[in-house]
Design a protein around this motif. Structure first.
Motif, mmCIF file in Angstrom:
data_model
loop_
_atom_site.group_PDB
_atom_site.id
_atom_site.type_symbol
_atom_site.label_atom_id
_atom_site.label_comp_id
_atom_site.label_asym_id
_atom_site.label_seq_id
_atom_site.Cartn_x
_atom_site.Cartn_y
_atom_site.Cartn_z
ATOM 1 N N ASP A 7 0.856 -1.162 0.028
ATOM 2 C CA ASP A 7 0.194 -0.197 0.028
ATOM 3 C C ASP A 7 1.018 1.035 -0.129
ATOM 4 O OD1 ASP A 7 -1.806 1.925 0.371
ATOM 5 O OD2 ASP A 7 -2.407 1.579 2.533
ATOM 6 N N PRO A 8 0.682 2.302 -0.972
ATOM 7 C CA PRO A 8 1.499 3.472 -1.021
ATOM 8 C C PRO A 8 1.683 4.072 0.391
ATOM 9 C CG PRO A 8 0.165 3.070 -2.912
ATOM 10 C CD PRO A 8 -0.386 2.215 -2.074
ATOM 11 N N ALA A 9 0.773 3.962 1.314
ATOM 12 C CA ALA A 9 0.586 4.742 2.569
ATOM 13 C C ALA A 9 1.874 3.945 3.401
ATOM 14 C CB ALA A 9 -0.630 4.635 3.503
ATOM 15 N N SER A 10 2.210 2.856 3.124
ATOM 16 C CA SER A 10 3.252 1.896 3.975
ATOM 17 C C SER A 10 4.513 2.158 3.478
ATOM 18 C CB SER A 10 2.698 0.709 4.057
ATOM 19 O OG SER A 10 3.039 -0.227 2.942
ATOM 20 N N LEU A 11 4.722 2.977 2.394
ATOM 21 C CA LEU A 11 6.102 2.873 1.892
ATOM 22 C C LEU A 11 6.635 4.331 2.011
ATOM 23 C CD1 LEU A 11 5.149 1.491 -1.788
ATOM 24 C CD2 LEU A 11 6.516 0.525 -0.142
ATOM 25 N N ASP A 12 7.916 4.413 1.780
ATOM 26 C CA ASP A 12 8.588 5.589 2.204
ATOM 27 C C ASP A 12 8.948 6.343 0.747
ATOM 28 O OD1 ASP A 12 10.539 7.474 2.886
ATOM 29 O OD2 ASP A 12 12.367 6.149 2.694
ATOM 30 N N LEU A 13 7.853 6.988 0.313
ATOM 31 C CA LEU A 13 7.636 7.778 -0.941
ATOM 32 C C LEU A 13 8.390 8.975 -1.301
ATOM 33 C CD1 LEU A 13 3.742 7.311 -1.464
ATOM 34 C CD2 LEU A 13 5.502 5.849 -2.074
ATOM 35 N N PRO A 16 4.244 12.934 -1.877
ATOM 36 C CA PRO A 16 2.963 12.613 -1.661
ATOM 37 C C PRO A 16 2.086 11.994 -2.545
ATOM 38 C CG PRO A 16 3.303 14.620 -0.641
ATOM 39 C CD PRO A 16 4.286 14.243 -1.654
ATOM 40 N N GLN A 17 1.222 10.962 -2.424
ATOM 41 C CA GLN A 17 0.508 10.222 -3.417
ATOM 42 C C GLN A 17 -0.546 11.171 -4.068
ATOM 43 O OE1 GLN A 17 0.720 7.002 -4.554
ATOM 44 N NE2 GLN A 17 -1.159 7.257 -6.193
ATOM 45 N N GLU A 18 -1.084 12.198 -3.194
ATOM 46 C CA GLU A 18 -2.208 12.924 -3.335
ATOM 47 C C GLU A 18 -1.950 14.010 -4.753
ATOM 48 O OE1 GLU A 18 -0.998 12.745 -0.454
ATOM 49 O OE2 GLU A 18 -2.603 11.329 0.239
ATOM 50 N N LEU A 37 7.675 7.368 -6.995
ATOM 51 C CA LEU A 37 8.831 6.260 -6.569
ATOM 52 C C LEU A 37 9.180 6.140 -5.105
ATOM 53 C CD1 LEU A 37 11.209 4.946 -8.199
ATOM 54 C CD2 LEU A 37 12.567 6.813 -7.746
ATOM 55 N N ALA A 38 9.363 4.917 -4.843
ATOM 56 C CA ALA A 38 9.543 4.504 -3.392
ATOM 57 C C ALA A 38 10.944 4.084 -3.106
ATOM 58 C CB ALA A 38 8.645 3.483 -2.686
ATOM 59 N N SER A 39 11.471 4.402 -1.695
ATOM 60 C CA SER A 39 12.812 4.132 -1.577
ATOM 61 C C SER A 39 13.199 2.659 -1.760
ATOM 62 C CB SER A 39 13.071 4.710 -0.019
ATOM 63 O OG SER A 39 12.515 3.897 0.918
ATOM 64 N N THR A 40 12.134 1.639 -1.718
ATOM 65 C CA THR A 40 12.352 0.173 -2.052
ATOM 66 C C THR A 40 12.345 -0.284 -3.299
ATOM 67 O OG1 THR A 40 10.321 0.036 -1.397
ATOM 68 C CG2 THR A 40 11.820 -0.371 0.289
ATOM 69 N N ASP A 41 12.082 0.780 -4.433
ATOM 70 C CA ASP A 41 11.759 0.500 -5.709
ATOM 71 C C ASP A 41 13.029 -0.070 -6.662
ATOM 72 O OD1 ASP A 41 9.083 0.823 -5.538
ATOM 73 O OD2 ASP A 41 9.008 2.671 -6.369
ATOM 74 N N TYR A 42 13.927 0.085 -6.141
ATOM 75 C CA TYR A 42 15.453 -0.755 -6.819
ATOM 76 C C TYR A 42 14.912 -2.182 -6.729
ATOM 77 C CZ TYR A 42 20.031 -2.405 -7.313
ATOM 78 O OH TYR A 42 21.051 -3.226 -7.722
ATOM 79 N N ASP A 85 2.811 -3.357 -11.546
ATOM 80 C CA ASP A 85 2.126 -4.497 -11.663
ATOM 81 C C ASP A 85 1.888 -5.034 -10.304
ATOM 82 O OD1 ASP A 85 2.072 -7.726 -11.899
ATOM 83 O OD2 ASP A 85 1.142 -6.871 -13.705
ATOM 84 N N LYS A 86 0.549 -5.074 -10.048
ATOM 85 C CA LYS A 86 0.184 -5.462 -8.479
ATOM 86 C C LYS A 86 0.378 -6.991 -8.160
ATOM 87 C CE LYS A 86 -3.676 -2.181 -8.231
ATOM 88 N NZ LYS A 86 -4.897 -1.900 -8.128
#
Length: 185
Positions: A7-13, A16-18, A37-42, A85-86
Motif C-alpha cells: 500500500d503506498p501509505a506504508s512506503l517511503d515515497l 505525497p501520493q495525492e 517512486l519509493a525508496s524500496t523500488d530498486y 504490476d500489482k
C-alpha cells in the motif's frame, strides 16, 4: 507465484501520493497502480525498466537509495512516478518531471519531463500516455507556465497525441567519459 504489492501509505515515497491525478490513475487497468517512486523500488526493477531507454549503470542498491534521498531532499523539484504490476509487485513504467525555477516569466517555473519508459511487455497499453498525463498534471498543479520534454523524431507523433507540440530544437554536449562512473556530487 503471487506477490502482494505494498500500500503506498506504508512506503517511503518521494512525494505525497495525492499529487498524482486520481483521474489519470483511474484510467489504468485494475491490475496496475500508479504511485510516486519509493525508496524500496530498486528491488522492484526500477533500473530494469529504465534500461529500455539507454544503458543503465547499476551501481548497486546503496547508491540507488542515496540518489533517491538526494532527489527527495529537494521536495519541490523532483517528482518520479512508477506504474506497478500489482500481481508481481514489479515496476512496468516510469517517468520523472523536475521543476526548474526561473528568473523569467515573473520568477516562473518550468516542468521538464524526463526518462519516460515502459517495460517492453507492457507497451501498447497507453501506459506511456498515462505517465505523461500524470507528470503534466504535477507540473501544472505546481504552477509551471510550461512543461517541456526532449524526444527522438520517431517519438514526436506519440507526444503530439499527448497534447505536446514540436517547438525549437535540442542541443547536447556530452562530457568526456569518466573512468570512474561514480557521481561527482
Amino acid at each position: 507465484m503471487f506477490a502482494t504489492h505494498a500500500d503506498p501509505a506504508s512506503l517511503d515515497l518521494m512525494f505525497p501520493q495525492e499529487l498524482i491525478s486520481p483521474e489519470v490513475s483511474a484510467q489504468l487497468p485494475s491490475d496496475l497502480q500508479m504511485r510516486p517512486l519509493a525508496s524500496t523500488d530498486y528491488k522492484r526493477g526500477h533500473l530494469d525498466v529504465l534500461s529500455v531507454l539507454s544503458i543503465v549503470n547499476d551501481l548497486g542498491e546503496v547508491a540507488w537509495v542515496d540518489q533517491f534521498n538526494a532527489m527527495r531532499a529537494n521536495p519541490s523539484a523532483y517528482f518520479s512516478i512508477v506504474i506497478l504490476d500489482k500481481a508481481s509487485d514489479k515496476i512496468v513504467g516510469v517517468g520523472t518531471v523536475f521543476i526548474e525555477r526561473k528568473f523569467l516569466r515573473g520568477l516562473g517555473t518550468v516542468g521538464h519531463i524526463e526518462d519516460i519508459a515502459v517495460d517492453k511487455n507492457q507497451q501498447g497499453k497507453k501506459l506511456g500516455l498515462r505517465i505523461i498525463q500524470a507528470l503534466t498534471h504535477i507540473s501544472e498543479s505546481s504552477g509551471c507556465y510550461k512543461t517541456i520534454l526532449n524526444c527522438s523524431d520517431t517519438n514526436i507523433p506519440f507526444y503530439e497525441k499527448c497534447g505536446y507540440v514540436k517547438k525549437e530544437n535540442e542541443m547536447a554536449k556530452y562530457a568526456p567519459e569518466r573512468v570512474n562512473n561514480a557521481p561527482k556530487l
